[in-house]
Design an enzyme around this catalytic site. Structure first.
Site, PDB file in Angstrom:
ATOM      1  N   LYS A  52       0.815  -1.196   0.000  1.00 44.11           N
ATOM      2  CA  LYS A  52       0.000   0.000   0.000  1.00 44.11           C
ATOM      3  C   LYS A  52       0.860   1.262   0.000  1.00 44.11           C
ATOM      4  O   LYS A  52       0.376   2.349  -0.258  1.00 44.11           O
ATOM      5  CB  LYS A  52      -0.877   0.008   1.266  1.00 44.11           C
ATOM      6  CG  LYS A  52      -1.838  -1.153   1.351  1.00 44.11           C
ATOM      7  CD  LYS A  52      -2.558  -1.128   2.709  1.00 44.11           C
ATOM      8  CE  LYS A  52      -2.411  -2.487   3.326  1.00 44.11           C
ATOM      9  NZ  LYS A  52      -2.943  -2.529   4.713  1.00 44.11           N
ATOM     10  N   GLY A  53       2.134   1.083   0.284  1.00 38.97           N
ATOM     11  CA  GLY A  53       3.009   2.226   0.521  1.00 38.97           C
ATOM     12  C   GLY A  53       3.142   3.191  -0.638  1.00 38.97           C
ATOM     13  O   GLY A  53       3.341   4.390  -0.443  1.00 38.97           O
ATOM     14  N   GLU A 103       7.488   2.188  -6.261  1.00 39.32           N
ATOM     15  CA  GLU A 103       7.635   1.714  -4.881  1.00 39.32           C
ATOM     16  C   GLU A 103       7.891   2.906  -3.960  1.00 39.32           C
ATOM     17  O   GLU A 103       8.416   3.935  -4.388  1.00 39.32           O
ATOM     18  CB  GLU A 103       8.807   0.718  -4.836  1.00 39.32           C
ATOM     19  CG  GLU A 103       9.160   0.130  -3.502  1.00 39.32           C
ATOM     20  CD  GLU A 103       8.072  -0.704  -2.837  1.00 39.32           C
ATOM     21  OE1 GLU A 103       6.995  -0.132  -2.569  1.00 39.32           O
ATOM     22  OE2 GLU A 103       8.318  -1.878  -2.540  1.00 39.32           O
ATOM     23  N   ASP A 104       7.517   2.770  -2.697  1.00 40.66           N
ATOM     24  CA  ASP A 104       7.759   3.855  -1.743  1.00 40.66           C
ATOM     25  C   ASP A 104       9.225   3.910  -1.317  1.00 40.66           C
ATOM     26  O   ASP A 104       9.846   4.967  -1.313  1.00 40.66           O
ATOM     27  CB  ASP A 104       6.835   3.742  -0.522  1.00 40.66           C
ATOM     28  CG  ASP A 104       6.849   2.361   0.138  1.00 40.66           C
ATOM     29  OD1 ASP A 104       7.552   1.451  -0.353  1.00 40.66           O
ATOM     30  OD2 ASP A 104       6.144   2.185   1.152  1.00 40.66           O
ATOM     31  N   ASP A 164      14.678  -1.030   0.516  1.00 40.17           N
ATOM     32  CA  ASP A 164      15.465  -1.255   1.732  1.00 40.17           C
ATOM     33  C   ASP A 164      16.490  -2.357   1.446  1.00 40.17           C
ATOM     34  O   ASP A 164      17.575  -2.078   0.934  1.00 40.17           O
ATOM     35  CB  ASP A 164      14.477  -1.616   2.852  1.00 40.17           C
ATOM     36  CG  ASP A 164      15.121  -1.733   4.217  1.00 40.17           C
ATOM     37  OD1 ASP A 164      16.285  -1.349   4.364  1.00 40.17           O
ATOM     38  OD2 ASP A 164      14.457  -2.222   5.152  1.00 40.17           O
ATOM     39  N   LYS A 192      17.017   3.509   0.557  1.00 43.33           N
ATOM     40  CA  LYS A 192      17.643   3.423   1.880  1.00 43.33           C
ATOM     41  C   LYS A 192      18.701   2.324   1.802  1.00 43.33           C
ATOM     42  O   LYS A 192      18.394   1.142   1.932  1.00 43.33           O
ATOM     43  CB  LYS A 192      16.572   3.101   2.924  1.00 43.33           C
ATOM     44  CG  LYS A 192      17.028   3.311   4.347  1.00 43.33           C
ATOM     45  CD  LYS A 192      15.862   3.235   5.330  1.00 43.33           C
ATOM     46  CE  LYS A 192      15.385   1.815   5.534  1.00 43.33           C
ATOM     47  NZ  LYS A 192      14.340   1.724   6.595  1.00 43.33           N
ATOM     48  N   PHE A 210      14.242   4.402  10.268  1.00 44.67           N
ATOM     49  CA  PHE A 210      12.909   3.969   9.874  1.00 44.67           C
ATOM     50  C   PHE A 210      12.051   5.178   9.580  1.00 44.67           C
ATOM     51  O   PHE A 210      11.902   6.075  10.399  1.00 44.67           O
ATOM     52  CB  PHE A 210      12.255   3.090  10.951  1.00 44.67           C
ATOM     53  CG  PHE A 210      11.083   2.334  10.408  1.00 44.67           C
ATOM     54  CD1 PHE A 210      11.274   1.134   9.731  1.00 44.67           C
ATOM     55  CD2 PHE A 210       9.800   2.845  10.527  1.00 44.67           C
ATOM     56  CE1 PHE A 210      10.200   0.446   9.190  1.00 44.67           C
ATOM     57  CE2 PHE A 210       8.715   2.161   9.986  1.00 44.67           C
ATOM     58  CZ  PHE A 210       8.915   0.961   9.325  1.00 44.67           C
ATOM     59  N   ASP A 232       4.478   3.484   6.328  1.00 39.75           N
ATOM     60  CA  ASP A 232       3.767   3.210   7.575  1.00 39.75           C
ATOM     61  C   ASP A 232       4.657   2.587   8.637  1.00 39.75           C
ATOM     62  O   ASP A 232       5.713   2.027   8.358  1.00 39.75           O
ATOM     63  CB  ASP A 232       2.616   2.223   7.319  1.00 39.75           C
ATOM     64  CG  ASP A 232       3.118   0.786   7.142  1.00 39.75           C
ATOM     65  OD1 ASP A 232       3.961   0.578   6.246  1.00 39.75           O
ATOM     66  OD2 ASP A 232       2.699  -0.102   7.911  1.00 39.75           O
ATOM     67  N   ARG A 270       0.599   6.708   7.294  1.00 36.45           N
ATOM     68  CA  ARG A 270       0.673   6.820   5.828  1.00 36.45           C
ATOM     69  C   ARG A 270       0.131   8.163   5.346  1.00 36.45           C
ATOM     70  O   ARG A 270       0.491   8.659   4.295  1.00 36.45           O
ATOM     71  CB  ARG A 270      -0.148   5.707   5.166  1.00 36.45           C
ATOM     72  CG  ARG A 270       0.374   4.298   5.378  1.00 36.45           C
ATOM     73  CD  ARG A 270      -0.327   3.354   4.405  1.00 36.45           C
ATOM     74  NE  ARG A 270      -0.227   1.953   4.784  1.00 36.45           N
ATOM     75  CZ  ARG A 270       0.798   1.152   4.495  1.00 36.45           C
ATOM     76  NH1 ARG A 270       1.822   1.627   3.824  1.00 36.45           N
ATOM     77  NH2 ARG A 270       0.798  -0.101   4.860  1.00 36.45           N
TER      78      ARG A 270
HETATM   79  P1  IMP Z   1      12.836  -4.481   0.878  1.00 35.64           P
HETATM   80  O1  IMP Z   1      12.296  -5.716   0.182  1.00 35.64           O
HETATM   81  O2  IMP Z   1      13.697  -4.838   2.058  1.00 35.64           O
HETATM   82  O3  IMP Z   1      13.543  -3.559  -0.071  1.00 35.64           O
HETATM   83  O4  IMP Z   1      11.615  -3.805   1.529  1.00 35.64           O
HETATM   84  C1  IMP Z   1      10.902  -2.805   0.952  1.00 35.64           C
HETATM   85  C2  IMP Z   1       9.594  -2.628   1.706  1.00 35.64           C
HETATM   86  O5  IMP Z   1       9.808  -2.602   3.125  1.00 35.64           O
HETATM   87  C3  IMP Z   1       8.963  -1.304   1.365  1.00 35.64           C
HETATM   88  O6  IMP Z   1       8.040  -1.438   0.333  1.00 35.64           O
HETATM   89  C4  IMP Z   1       8.282  -0.916   2.664  1.00 35.64           C
HETATM   90  O7  IMP Z   1       6.977  -1.444   2.688  1.00 35.64           O
HETATM   91  C5  IMP Z   1       9.071  -1.569   3.736  1.00 35.64           C
HETATM   92  N1  IMP Z   1      10.017  -0.611   4.381  1.00 35.64           N
HETATM   93  C6  IMP Z   1      11.362  -0.631   4.327  1.00 35.64           C
HETATM   94  N2  IMP Z   1      11.914   0.369   5.012  1.00 35.64           N
HETATM   95  C7  IMP Z   1      10.870   1.076   5.523  1.00 35.64           C
HETATM   96  C8  IMP Z   1      10.786   2.279   6.321  1.00 35.64           C
HETATM   97  O8  IMP Z   1      11.779   2.915   6.712  1.00 35.64           O
HETATM   98  N3  IMP Z   1       9.521   2.701   6.633  1.00 35.64           N
HETATM   99  C9  IMP Z   1       8.410   2.051   6.221  1.00 35.64           C
HETATM  100  N4  IMP Z   1       8.435   0.938   5.459  1.00 35.64           N
HETATM  101  C10 IMP Z   1       9.661   0.447   5.127  1.00 35.64           C
HETATM  102 MG    MG Z   2       5.973  -1.386   0.490  1.00 39.63          MG
END
Ligand code: IMP
Ligand code: MG
Length: 175
Positions: free
Chosen positions: A42-43, A99-100, A103, A131, A152, A159, A165
């Site tokens: 949803k981000g 994507e939001d 990470d 990030k 974070f 969220d 959000r």
């Molecule tokens: P990844 O697969 O580790 O790159 O995760 C990405 C997803 O983790 C994003 O779409 C977010 O939903 C969530 N996420 C990662 N870091 C944060 C943060 O700092 N705040 C909120 N959601 C996060």
């Molecule tokens: Mg997400």
């Protein structure tokens, strides 16, 4: 109830300005292409809603949902599953994944490979935030809003346990 501390990282005018720049780049790159913009629920909803309104091309929109953070955890789970698939056919479409935040990179790596395998003409990635602190998978972000090294983040779609959000600005939670 425990008080939540948050520290401003990106204010709304800064975000809006950057979103318009990204939309301009996308508009010039996808001229004469069949563009399908796919947001990751949803981000990405709030970012994508602003982004597409500044893209000056005919385009289609769609959304997908993947397994992501569980409950109030602030760490990524290791496995990706598609909870909800696009309603459009992907074949021969130029897919822009929105994507939001990226990470570890696991979600985007998985999605980019998935849509390539489904026969997309091209797959590019647009993320509001990069990030890099916890990056485990090498990802090429074609359109990036901001690099925020660590912490974070909440607000503008991001969220913590489904809350925050709706904040127009982006904050570090409990810095
Ligand atoms: P990844 O697969 O580790 O790159 O995760 C990405 C997803 O983790 C994003 O779409 C977010 O939903 C969530 N996420 C990662 N870091 C944060 C943060 O700092 N705040 C909120 N959601 C996060
Ligand atoms: Mg997400």
């Amino acid at each position: 109830m425990q008080e939540t501390h948050k520290e401003l990282v990106l204010d709304s005018p800064t975000i809006q300005h950057r979103v318009q720049e990204l939309a301009k780049d996308i508009s010039s790159d996808y001229q004469d292409k069949d563009l399908l913009v796919i947001g990751v629920l949803k981000g990405a909803v709030i970012f994508m809603a602003d982004l597409v309104r500044h893209i000056s091309l005919p385009l289609a929109t769609d959304f997908i949902q993947v397994s992501s953070y569980k409950g109030n955890s602030t760490s990524s789970s290791g496995k990706i599953t598609l909870v909800s698939s696009p309603s459009h056919s992907i074949e021969d479409r130029h897919v822009l994944l929105v994507e939001d935040i990226i990470d570890t990179g696991l979600t985007m790596l998985w999605l980019a490979e998935h849509f390539s395998e489904q026969g997309a003409a091209s797959v590019r990635i647009c993320s509001l935030i990069d990030k890099a602190e916890r990056r485990e998978h090498q990802i090429n972000i074609d359109y990036l809003g901001f690099a925020i090294p660590k912490g974070f983040l909440i607000g503008y779609g991001l969220d913590y346990d489904e809350k925050y959000r709706n904040l127009p600005d982006i904050y570090h939670l409990n810095p």
